[in-house]
Design an enzyme around this catalytic site. Sequence first.
Site, mmCIF file in Angstrom:
data_model
loop_
_atom_site.group_PDB
_atom_site.id
_atom_site.type_symbol
_atom_site.label_atom_id
_atom_site.label_comp_id
_atom_site.label_asym_id
_atom_site.label_seq_id
_atom_site.Cartn_x
_atom_site.Cartn_y
_atom_site.Cartn_z
ATOM 1 N N LYS B 27 21.882 -7.345 -0.923
ATOM 2 C CA LYS B 27 21.102 -6.165 -0.600
ATOM 3 C C LYS B 27 22.102 -5.019 -0.413
ATOM 4 O O LYS B 27 23.260 -5.226 -0.086
ATOM 5 C CB LYS B 27 20.300 -6.406 0.690
ATOM 6 C CG LYS B 27 19.417 -5.242 1.056
ATOM 7 C CD LYS B 27 18.171 -5.653 1.835
ATOM 8 C CE LYS B 27 17.314 -4.406 2.099
ATOM 9 N NZ LYS B 27 16.668 -3.947 0.845
ATOM 10 N N ASN B 51 7.399 -0.956 -1.977
ATOM 11 C CA ASN B 51 8.145 -1.309 -0.776
ATOM 12 C C ASN B 51 8.839 -0.086 -0.214
ATOM 13 O O ASN B 51 9.199 0.842 -0.939
ATOM 14 C CB ASN B 51 9.158 -2.426 -1.057
ATOM 15 C CG ASN B 51 10.505 -1.890 -1.511
ATOM 16 O OD1 ASN B 51 11.331 -1.448 -0.700
ATOM 17 N ND2 ASN B 51 10.731 -1.881 -2.819
ATOM 18 N N CYS B 108 18.084 4.755 -4.536
ATOM 19 C CA CYS B 108 17.033 4.190 -3.683
ATOM 20 C C CYS B 108 15.989 5.245 -3.330
ATOM 21 O O CYS B 108 16.315 6.289 -2.776
ATOM 22 C CB CYS B 108 17.591 3.601 -2.403
ATOM 23 S SG CYS B 108 16.286 2.836 -1.422
ATOM 24 N N GLY B 188 7.793 -4.525 -10.104
ATOM 25 C CA GLY B 188 6.888 -5.553 -10.609
ATOM 26 C C GLY B 188 6.382 -5.271 -12.013
ATOM 27 O O GLY B 188 6.916 -4.412 -12.716
ATOM 28 N N GLY B 214 13.229 -5.151 -13.937
ATOM 29 C CA GLY B 214 11.985 -4.392 -13.805
ATOM 30 C C GLY B 214 10.844 -5.246 -14.327
ATOM 31 O O GLY B 214 10.643 -5.338 -15.534
ATOM 32 N N GLY B 215 10.133 -5.906 -13.441
ATOM 33 C CA GLY B 215 8.951 -6.653 -13.837
ATOM 34 C C GLY B 215 9.216 -7.938 -14.581
ATOM 35 O O GLY B 215 8.306 -8.493 -15.204
ATOM 36 N N GLY B 236 13.481 -9.652 -9.627
ATOM 37 C CA GLY B 236 13.227 -9.115 -8.293
ATOM 38 C C GLY B 236 11.894 -9.577 -7.743
ATOM 39 O O GLY B 236 11.771 -10.696 -7.228
HETATM 40 C C1 LIG Z 1 11.509 -5.380 -1.400
HETATM 41 C C2 LIG Z 1 12.521 -4.761 -2.309
HETATM 42 C C3 LIG Z 1 13.752 -4.375 -1.802
HETATM 43 C C4 LIG Z 1 14.697 -3.787 -2.638
HETATM 44 N N1 LIG Z 1 15.917 -3.435 -2.136
HETATM 45 C C5 LIG Z 1 16.853 -2.906 -2.951
HETATM 46 C C6 LIG Z 1 18.149 -2.595 -2.478
HETATM 47 O O1 LIG Z 1 18.477 -2.798 -1.314
HETATM 48 N N2 LIG Z 1 19.039 -2.070 -3.353
HETATM 49 C C7 LIG Z 1 18.735 -1.841 -4.677
HETATM 50 O O2 LIG Z 1 19.593 -1.382 -5.427
HETATM 51 N N3 LIG Z 1 17.514 -2.144 -5.158
HETATM 52 C C8 LIG Z 1 16.575 -2.660 -4.327
HETATM 53 N N4 LIG Z 1 15.336 -2.987 -4.839
HETATM 54 C C9 LIG Z 1 15.053 -2.756 -6.266
HETATM 55 C C10 LIG Z 1 15.271 -4.040 -7.086
HETATM 56 O O3 LIG Z 1 16.619 -4.446 -7.020
HETATM 57 C C11 LIG Z 1 14.877 -3.823 -8.548
HETATM 58 O O4 LIG Z 1 15.694 -2.803 -9.092
HETATM 59 C C12 LIG Z 1 13.423 -3.405 -8.715
HETATM 60 O O5 LIG Z 1 12.611 -4.043 -7.772
HETATM 61 C C13 LIG Z 1 12.878 -3.705 -10.128
HETATM 62 O O6 LIG Z 1 12.870 -5.063 -10.417
HETATM 63 P P1 LIG Z 1 11.567 -6.024 -10.211
HETATM 64 O O7 LIG Z 1 10.409 -5.329 -10.864
HETATM 65 O O8 LIG Z 1 11.930 -7.315 -10.851
HETATM 66 O O9 LIG Z 1 11.362 -6.142 -8.732
HETATM 67 C C14 LIG Z 1 14.395 -3.575 -4.004
HETATM 68 C C15 LIG Z 1 13.151 -3.962 -4.500
HETATM 69 C C16 LIG Z 1 12.204 -4.554 -3.680
HETATM 70 C C17 LIG Z 1 10.886 -4.954 -4.257
#
Ligand SMILES: Cc1cc2nc3c(=O)[nH]c(=O)nc-3n(C[C@H](O)[C@H](O)[C@H](O)COP(=O)(O)O)c2cc1C
Lengths: 295, 295, 223, 223
Positions: B27, B51, B108, B188, B214-215, B236
């Site tokens: 994280k 989130n 972020c 997602g 991403g998703g 993620g």
């Molecule tokens: C609950 C949550 C916490 C996240 N925390 C971080 C973080 O601390 N640092 C970061 O670079 N991305 C963070 N992300 C983004 C994810 O690393 C990722 O880039 C994003 O969710 C897209 O991927 P996904 O659709 O597979 O979730 C977070 C995403 C979620 C859902």
Amino acid sequence: MLLNASGCLDALATPEVARAFDAFVTKTVTPLPREGNDPTRIAETDHGLLNSIGLQNPGRERFLAVVLPQLRGLGLPIWVSVGGFSADEYAETCSRLSDVTIELNLSCPNVDEAPEAASEIVAACRAETPLPLYAKLSPALPDIADVARAAQAAGADGLSLVNTIRGLALDDETLRPRLARGAGGYSGPALKPIALAAVYVCYRATGLPIVGMGGVSTGRDALELIAAGASAVAVGTALFTDPGAPHRVRADLYKAAAALGFEDPLAARGIAHAPASQLALSKRTTNKTPAYTAK
Amino acid sequence: MLLNASGCLDALATPEVARAFDAFVTKTVTPLPREGNDPTRIAETDHGLLNSIGLQNPGRERFLAVVLPQLRGLGLPIWVSVGGFSADEYAETCSRLSDVTIELNLSCPNVDEAPEAASEIVAACRAETPLPLYAKLSPALPDIADVARAAQAAGADGLSLVNTIRGLALDDETLRPRLARGAGGYSGPALKPIALAAVYVCYRATGLPIVGMGGVSTGRDALELIAAGASAVAVGTALFTDPGAPHRVRADLYKAAAALGFEDPLAARGIAHAPASQLALSKRTTNKTPAYTAK
Amino acid sequence: MLSRGRHSVLANEPVGPYRLLRVERGRAEPGIPGQFFMLEAPGRVLPRPMSLCLAPPGELDFLFEPVGRGTRALAALEAGDELAILGPLGNGFRLDVDRPLLVGGGIGMAPLPYLSEKLGGPPAVLGFRTAHHAEAAALLPGSEVAVEPGLVTELLPAGHDVLACGPERMLQAVGALFPGAQLAWEAPMACGYGACYGCAVDLDGTYKRLCVEGPVLEAAACS
Amino acid sequence: MLSRGRHSVLANEPVGPYRLLRVERGRAEPGIPGQFFMLEAPGRVLPRPMSLCLAPPGELDFLFEPVGRGTRALAALEAGDELAILGPLGNGFRLDVDRPLLVGGGIGMAPLPYLSEKLGGPPAVLGFRTAHHAEAAALLPGSEVAVEPGLVTELLPAGHDVLACGPERMLQAVGALFPGAQLAWEAPMACGYGACYGCAVDLDGTYKRLCVEGPVLEAAACS
Ligand SMILES: Cc1cc2nc3c(=O)[nH]c(=O)nc-3n(C[C@H](O)[C@H](O)[C@H](O)COP(=O)(O)O)c2cc1C
Ligand SMILES: Cc1cc2nc3c(=O)[nH]c(=O)nc-3n(C[C@H](O)[C@H](O)[C@H](O)COP(=O)(O)OP(=O)(O)OC[C@H]3O[C@@H](n4cnc5c(N)ncnc54)[C@H](O)[C@@H]3O)c2cc1C
Ligand SMILES: Cc1cc2nc3c(=O)[nH]c(=O)nc-3n(C[C@H](O)[C@H](O)[C@H](O)COP(=O)(O)OP(=O)(O)OC[C@H]3O[C@@H](n4cnc5c(N)ncnc54)[C@H](O)[C@@H]3O)c2cc1C
Ligand SMILES: Cc1cc2nc3c(=O)[nH]c(=O)nc-3n(C[C@H](O)[C@H](O)[C@H](O)COP(=O)(O)O)c2cc1C
Ligand code: FES
Ligand code: FES
């Protein structure tokens, strides 16, 4: 107030659908005619639609001479979506318009040329026309509220939020882009939370009238955009599924608003920004507030 | 190569899930400890997740002294996600790291302070560390390829694409934001076409190694990101539904690649950019190409 | 005037590798052969364009090939399910022809049974990839059938007014042989009624909307 | 070690306004009362946290209230359907108590039947909004029932080790009366296993993950 989203309805092909709206928004008009992009131009994804139409339009002169007079025949207020590739181009089109609302398309993802900064374009158009000017923004901005404030300072009377955001889909077998152009503009259901966030932060930042759009297919969707700060709502992709969408969305919007105690949908405008009301503390809501938030 | 997306897995809480990946991404670590945002911090939408965790983390000093040594015990390559609010803050954290890959979280949506321009941060970090540096970008940019090129020029070794994009959801009854903070980061399934487009254009613009995310919830999703240009894929939100996702996605990725004739998934890297192959002209594809494209 | 309504599925029957989806007609008009309908594809964002295949009393019947997500969703419909249908849309075949000959390739035969009915059962030639696909010829009794490597274009007698639907290459070949032929084309469509400009086809050097100008076009207009 | 598998639905029965979802246990462990499972909610992005209500041989039974999209999707499941289940997760009730008293409010009674079984049927007090809701008390035979405007807190004898689950206000009131009580809390959860930091609760002035530290916590730790 319910509008069609620009580029999502041809009022001359289906006037009865246009008349179900409170105003008709034209497809974006550019100074010169445009053939648009090569097909394939549309691709469905699991939760939205990609398009790369590329602003196919007859160009300003033909639009003014032929299309606009025909549109006036609808008896509806007309919004003209204006596009271009420099502030001057936008401004010249604006100077030639009267008796319409202008929506400046500052955000089409399907053309290569990047327009100048939004605020410069708005300022140039403001100098040329007293007509109501809406700035249509993309959600692909690090801080959309900032751009909205700049547009307001430059003289925009309102905002249209949001345009599509760039997306891509690959063919099942070839793994090559399904759109001939590669990427396209992503619209439809997936866009709704993005649109809500844009309306929410721009309402807070500017207080301007806002046409909210992005994934609206139900009255509830429309009500949420209004609650976030929209003063009007536009329907785009949902029209493709159902040309009856304007009637249905409008009827459901009134019902959804009434069910939550609002006399009129617009009475809910900006309610998402209101401090926690007594209503919000009803038992049902309390049940699910997280434990321990109050120490 | 399969990774977890930053912020979507606690390797110390569930080491067996972390070990199913090829490397573990932490994280985001900020210079000072952060409590994160007030709850409610998560809200599901129809096609994704919002989130507003707000970079809850123990801060750099505790991370270096306590957490990182524990993570080393996993026996996995470690990627440290570095955050901050100025180029100096990022650079100082980088200077304190060794034997890890660094992912600079430049994007972020859940913290108020805007970091400096991506390229300045990358340059400052480059000056402080010889470690591999990945720049993690948001898709909320008018031209992500431009920013990717600037990051490359500033010394980035790779890109992580994409972070979440700002979204909002309203409560069914109160019409107020479901997240305490208002808007949050949207991730997602809905994000997939946006992520694909970002990977596609940045691969073209830079040729850098790219962690695509991403998703992703299936092997096919991973294969598409690779075809668009990713050299690695991160999971993620899908981890929340299924901690078995890494095994499943990996197995399906190999199957999906093999079914399309690729010996190894990475052999498909960038294939979306290849000119139309003979394969692409098979009967099935020809059937559905639009009429009249060849005059 | 656009007409859209919800219709009950009466049956969804296999026909070779294809499906014949039979829905209650309700208040919908069957339209002119060659016109099409936009069928809701459950769970998908967009509806799918389908030609009307047959119009028995009280029914609208569609013949389709499950090729992707939308058509697979349609294939999963069962009797009693409901779906929304918009149409009829676009321009169908001109029926004022002297010596009609129907030509179909693969699933392109879909509009021909209804067309044949309206024309009083003219001669028809159908081409298919395999014998399994050719089972669909039963929907057009009396038609002559070519199975690959045979080609329909080898079976076409001269001196006819050709009305054809099928894959692009077949239509091009037919158009080259019969410049007066009426050809029913396909393009990806989002709306089917002129709203999206997604179905662009190059006609005489400019992009036109196939759902507005077509889907049936004169061969001569397409070259 | 996380365990997730697909389980068949055996039945999905109404219990007053609630549903009792009975699924085949398969290789899943029922865990300790107060622990929870993440249940796939068909069509939704995230699974939903549910306490185990009953653990008859070969079964895992969940009692839930259809309040939103996810729980309505669960309510639509039918015998023979399958769903993925992850768990048991989190920390359940400590069972080494001398004079247990179970206290439940509304759907918060869900974990109590299994807890009661493990504790050999201790006394229990349940509170409900309406008599219709109170029908669920049948799942905990012998329990004393309060229906609003009556409150459970008015029925609690002193000198017991309280184990409670229910709405936040009830838990706060119970915790004030019994500082040693074990209370099962709720928070929105995305993952249920410590991955997302979504379920933050303020414990002693810092945000902790309820799915990792709880959901059962000592009342004294929460003030
Ligand atoms: C609950 C949550 C916490 C996240 N925390 C971080 C973080 O601390 N640092 C970061 O670079 N991305 C963070 N992300 C983004 C994810 O690393 C990722 O880039 C994003 O969710 C897209 O991927 P996904 O659709 O597979 O979730 C977070 C995403 C979620 C859902
Ligand atoms: C006016 C008009 C009338 C039509 N009438 C009929 C009809 O009566 N019966 C019928 O079956 N179809 C008909 N079609 C074609 C039909 O609309 C498409 O097959 C359908 O939209 C595909 O949707 P999908 O979601 O299944 O495939 P998509 O998800 O859009 O595509 C999935 C895969 O299927 C392939 N594919 C897509 N379309 C075709 C196609 N036409 N042939 C072969 N492969 C394809 C693609 O390559 C892709 O890999 C008509 C099209 C038009 C424009
Ligand atoms: C550890 C744990 C164990 C749980 N065990 C159970 C259980 O055994 N049985 C059970 O029924 N529930 C249980 N819950 C609560 C349950 O998880 C939620 O009710 C569920 O996630 C709501 O999902 P939804 O999609 O239906 O509602 P959402 O779509 O998330 O919310 C929709 C609407 O429902 C309302 N809502 C949400 N949650 C609640 C709630 N808890 N009470 C009242 N209104 C609510 C919201 O205000 C919103 O308007 C538990 C929660 C946790 C954290
Ligand atoms: C096919 C298509 C064409 C569009 N053309 C334009 C256009 O010409 N000008 C414009 O400003 N927006 C255009 N848009 C964007 C829409 O006006 C709208 O901003 C966007 O689609 C989001 O709304 P929706 O999700 O309801 O479709 C187009 C969108 C689609 C899908
Ligand atoms: S399909 Fe939309 S314009 Fe033809
Ligand atoms: S629910 Fe994800 S950390 Fe607790």
